[in-house]
Design a protein around this motif. Sequence first.
Motif, short mmCIF file in Angstrom:
data_model
loop_
_atom_site.label_atom_id
_atom_site.label_comp_id
_atom_site.label_asym_id
_atom_site.label_seq_id
_atom_site.Cartn_x
_atom_site.Cartn_y
_atom_site.Cartn_z
N ASP A 1 0.84 -1.31 0.00
CA ASP A 1 0.11 0.07 0.20
C ASP A 1 0.89 1.22 0.07
OD1 ASP A 1 -1.88 -2.02 0.26
OD2 ASP A 1 -3.15 -0.86 1.81
N GLN B 1 1.08 4.38 -2.77
CA GLN B 1 1.08 5.80 -2.61
C GLN B 1 2.23 6.44 -3.25
OE1 GLN B 1 0.88 6.63 1.49
NE2 GLN B 1 -1.07 5.44 2.08
N LEU C 1 -7.26 -4.12 -4.24
CA LEU C 1 -7.25 -2.73 -3.64
C LEU C 1 -8.40 -2.23 -2.94
CD1 LEU C 1 -6.27 -1.22 -7.41
CD2 LEU C 1 -4.68 -2.09 -5.46
N MET D 1 -7.80 3.19 -2.58
CA MET D 1 -6.91 2.86 -3.41
C MET D 1 -7.41 2.99 -4.80
SD MET D 1 -4.79 -0.30 -1.54
CE MET D 1 -3.11 -0.27 -2.77
#
Length: 389
Positions: free
Chosen positions: A195, A199, A226, A230
């Motif tokens: 994750d 980003q 996801l 996201m």
Amino acid sequence: MPIPSQPEISEIARDLHFRSIVIDTHADTTQRLIYDGFDLGERHTDGSIDIPRMREGGVGAIFLAIWTLGTVTGPEAVRRALEQIAAVRRQVTLHSDDLVLATTADDIRRARAAGRIAILMGLEGGHMMNHDLAVLRQYASLGVSYVTLTHTRTTDWADASTDKPVHNGLSEFGKQVIVEMNRLGMIVDVSHVSDKAFQDVLEVSRAPVFASHSSCRALCNATRNLSDEMIKALAAKGGLVQINFHVGFISRQFREAEKGQLELATWIEDEAKRRCGENMACRLLESDRIVRTLVGEGKLPRVEWTEIVRHIDHAAKIAGADRVGLGSDFDGAEMPYGMEDASRLPRITDALLRLGYSESDVQKILGGNMLRLMQDVEAVAESMRGNTE
Ligand SMILES: [Zn+2]
């Protein structure tokens, strides 16, 4: 090309499906080319992908993964990637009446106009770059269109979703890789990354990015999927989520059953290894067979193909029908019942129409969104090259 009748599919759906450009952004069939001397031109009774079944399923373009285990690194990983790229290119040459190598959205449109299936390539795992941007450039020049930054293992510059983080996302070199991919016009693929790496990618990338084969965490809580946040973040940047058909990613029930029987999960892996040795193509297909046997014995739940449509619908509801597509993972994962191979794809079109999706939204989901993403990535590359030349 005669379209075989699939009685359960409405005439309207069949017509719509076969006049759309259907794009599948992830299949692992390349392993069969390497290990099995597989010929794409023949119809097979096992696996999911070959030319006849892609024709029956109305496939317009498919991205074949160039993949080797994350434990294989250094020059050997590069050698294997080059061997696979050559094998894909050889199949295209052997079957030039049916196939054509493509790297751009226009290539795919031209292939369609000529009645051919566009073959594209995605490098699944940045470990095959051997920490060298020159190797990345070579892959681009050989026709690789996207790079999945990691496979299941954290690489020397990016954290994977299924391994320990060591870079807090992307390392500085990892960020350079993203910018170089933007410049080369290669699509950044966030499937498999952690994750935090996800980003970092959204922050660094100048072009929209996509998840080539990931599903929705809200429906099936796998770290490979996801979250809604996201998917929204990806969409806000002009990106896409391409729904993965793997039963362990689309069915919460299946995932929980498998997790609740860790011994069984290990046994499946060991059994596939015992039957296949180091033949990865065999192992991928054999796992699917073993799971089906276990489903038959009542040890794992049976997952229907309609689960795929639930994930498409969920992603479209939270981010818009402009933000979702298909990334099957055919020949690399365990497929749900009713979606055994590419010939079954028209079912998805039929199901989406029945859910009330407009013809134009269905066409976007089938491939239109991917064409748009490719064009956007190409435009960013052009502007970046314009700036430096
Ligand atoms: Zn994968």
